[in-house]
Structures are given as structure tokens and as C-alpha cells.
Design an enzyme around this catalytic site. Structure first.
Site, short mmCIF file in Angstrom:
data_model
loop_
_atom_site.label_atom_id
_atom_site.label_comp_id
_atom_site.label_asym_id
_atom_site.label_seq_id
_atom_site.Cartn_x
_atom_site.Cartn_y
_atom_site.Cartn_z
N ASN A 1 52.53 82.94 21.20
CA ASN A 1 51.30 83.16 20.44
C ASN A 1 51.48 84.44 19.64
O ASN A 1 51.38 85.54 20.16
CB ASN A 1 50.12 83.30 21.42
N TRP A 2 51.81 84.25 18.36
CA TRP A 2 52.10 85.42 17.52
C TRP A 2 50.83 86.18 17.13
O TRP A 2 50.91 87.27 16.57
CB TRP A 2 52.84 84.97 16.24
N LYS A 3 49.68 85.61 17.36
CA LYS A 3 48.40 86.25 16.99
C LYS A 3 48.47 86.70 15.51
O LYS A 3 49.10 86.04 14.70
CB LYS A 3 48.08 87.39 17.95
N HIS B 1 41.04 80.29 22.87
CA HIS B 1 41.69 81.54 23.29
C HIS B 1 40.59 82.59 23.51
O HIS B 1 39.60 82.63 22.79
CB HIS B 1 42.69 82.01 22.23
N GLU C 1 40.39 85.58 22.78
CA GLU C 1 40.08 86.42 21.61
C GLU C 1 39.15 85.69 20.65
O GLU C 1 38.35 86.30 19.95
CB GLU C 1 41.39 86.87 20.95
N GLU D 1 44.71 81.98 31.32
CA GLU D 1 44.95 83.35 30.90
C GLU D 1 43.83 84.25 31.40
O GLU D 1 42.77 84.33 30.76
CB GLU D 1 45.02 83.44 29.38
N GLY E 1 47.51 91.32 27.24
CA GLY E 1 47.85 92.51 26.47
C GLY E 1 47.69 93.82 27.23
O GLY E 1 47.71 94.89 26.64
N SER F 1 50.38 89.01 29.67
CA SER F 1 51.43 90.00 29.90
C SER F 1 52.70 89.42 30.52
O SER F 1 53.35 90.07 31.34
CB SER F 1 50.90 91.16 30.76
P1 PGA Z 1 49.98 88.80 26.03
O1 PGA Z 1 49.06 87.71 25.32
O2 PGA Z 1 51.24 88.10 26.48
O3 PGA Z 1 50.21 89.84 24.99
O4 PGA Z 1 49.21 89.32 27.22
C1 PGA Z 1 48.95 86.40 25.82
C2 PGA Z 1 47.93 85.63 25.03
O5 PGA Z 1 46.89 86.18 24.68
O6 PGA Z 1 48.13 84.44 24.72
#
Ligand code: PGA
Length: 247
Positions: A7-9, A96, A98, A166, A172, A208
Site C-alpha cells: 500500500n503505497w498510500k 482502509h 485512513e 489492520e 505506521g 507496521s
Molecule cells: P504500515 O501501513 O505498514 O505503514 O503500518 C499499513 C497500512 O496502512 O496498510
């Protein structure tokens, strides 16, 4: 089959995305491992061209990070499932945390997006997870299964579905759920899906994930892969995680 999803966001420019994909392409994978990359919308086309240039055998498929639940219309800034298909995507991430937090996307919306995406032939990676307070008060499993129940449409195609567990407090932050907590939650999700008659739906862990913790997570029989954010931006890290899935 193990799924290693990136997931490159909202990261990378064209040059760095191209370099990262090329380096991923140099990491050999067997049929046991499938890689999915979720670039930002503007990088999907470049990712497709780069992937095709490396060759389809690298087992990299592409996905959008979100889609709208409508087929088309007056939705400024949004992208439809059909547009993702046309751009070369086979997957879409929905729900997700976010998106749920920053765009007030509630589970009913996530269910509508799942339905729209599957109707266009996309496979959906549906994200669920509890926050720290829910985890600490012993409500993690109840929260996650309730979120999953509300996020699945009435009619859902199990063959075009994956769940990403998640925990919000692990995204993160450098904090990862313990393997035993992950195993227990994944088992609860597998049981819930089975009760609904949804068979063989992969359940991925995210939050993470890095080269140091990937092996222990991927070794769990309840874990069918990982969804990687931060570490997916670094070629050595994502390749090391991919190799951990091979073993
Ligand atoms: P992260 O993000 O590996 O940076 O914790 C995972 C995600 O949000 O899909």
C-alpha cells in the site's frame, strides 16, 4: 497462496515508483506468492507499463486505493471501479482506516463500494481493525467482526474478496500485534466468514509489517499474507518480506 500487498498510500513520484517496481521485479517469486501493488491513482498507468515491461511472470497485480460506489456521475475527485479496471487494476482497497477516519467513510459506504467494485470484476481487499481503546478493553474481536458484518454487502463474491486485518494502533506506529493476538483475530475472522458461507477468503495482516517481524506473522496458519505500508516503499524491505513468504 501467500499475498504480499504493497500500500503505497500518497507516496512516490514517477521515477521512484518505476525504480521500486523494477527492483521488485528482480526478486524472484514462485507460484506460491502473489504480489499486489496499490499505487496512487496517477501512478497506476505507469505501474502497469513498468510491470508489463518487466514481464507478467513477476506475479504483480495492481489495485486502486479506493473507488466510488457509483458507476459514474458528478463526484469530483472520485474514481469509479470501471475506471480502475480500464487502468489495468484487478484489485481495489476499500475501508482502509485512513479512509474511514479522514473521509468519514462508514461501513455501509464500504459495503456499497465492495458491491460496486465486484460488479465491475474487481477483487476487493476490505480493511477492518480496532482502535487501542477497543483492544485494551477486550473488545477487539467483537469490534472487528461487527465492522466486517457492516462492511460486507448482502451479495458478496467470496472469490473476489480478501480481508485485511489492520489494528489502527499498529498502522505506521512501529507497534505490531503479537503473533498470538493476530492468530486469534484471524481465526475469529475466518470463522465469521465461514459462518456466512464465504469460503477460502484470504485474511491478511497489516500494521507496521517489516522484514524483522514478517516471518513470524507469515508462519501463522491463519495468516494468508500481509498488507505493507511504510516498508513497501523500500525495495530491500518489500523484497525481504516477499522472500519470507516464500519460505
Ligand atoms: P504500515 O501501513 O505498514 O505503514 O503500518 C499499513 C497500512 O496502512 O496498510
Amino acid at each position: 497462496m501467500m499475498i504480499i500487498a504493497s500500500n503505497w498510500k500518497m507516496n512516490l513520484d514517477r521515477l521512484s515508483a518505476e525504480q521500486l517496481l523494477a527492483e521488485m521485479g528482480s526478486c524472484p517469486v514462485s507460484d506460491k506468492v502473489s504480489r499486489i501493488v496499490f499505487p496512487s491513482f496517477t501512478l497506476i498507468d505507469l505501474a502497469r507499463t513498468t510491470r508489463d515491461h518487466i514481464g507478467q511472470t513477476v506475479h504483480i497485480t495492481l489495485g486502486g486505493q479506493d473507488c466510488h460506489d457509483a458507476a459514474s456521475g458528478a463526484h469530483t475527485g472520485d474514481v469509479s471501479a470501471a475506471m480502475l479496471v480500464e487502468a489495468g487494476c484487478q484489485w481495489v482497497l476499500v475501508g482502509h482506516s485512513e479512509r474511514r477516519q479522514n473521509h468519514m467513510e462508514h461501513s455501509e459506504k464500504v459495503a456499497a463500494k465492495t458491491k460496486a467494485a465486484q460488479a465491475e470484476g474487481l477483487s476487493v481487499m476490505l480493511c477492518v481493525g480496532e482502535n487501542l481503546e477497543e483492544r485494551e478493553s477486550g473488545k477487539a474481536e467483537a469490534t472487528v467482526t461487527a465492522m466486517l458484518a457492516a462492511s460486507l454487502p448482502q451479495q458478496v463474491d467470496a472469490d473476489k474478496l480478501a480481508i485485511a486485518y489492520e489494528p489502527l494502533w499498529a498502522i505506521g506506529t512501529g507497534m505490531t500485534a503479537t503473533p498470538s493476538d493476530v492468530a486469534a483475530m484471524h481465526q475469529a475472522i475466518h470463522n465469521y466468514l465461514k459462518d456466512l458461507g464465504l469460503k477460502d477468503v484470504p485474511v491478511l495482516y497489516g500494521g507496521s509489517v517489516n522484514p524483522d517481524n514478517a516471518s513470524a506473522l507469515l508462519a501463522l496458519e491463519q495468516v494468508d499474507g500481509v498488507l505493507v505500508g511504510g516498508a513497501s516503499l523500500d525495495a530491500d524491505s518489500i523484497n525481504a518480506i516477499t522472500l519470507a513468504a516464500e519460505n
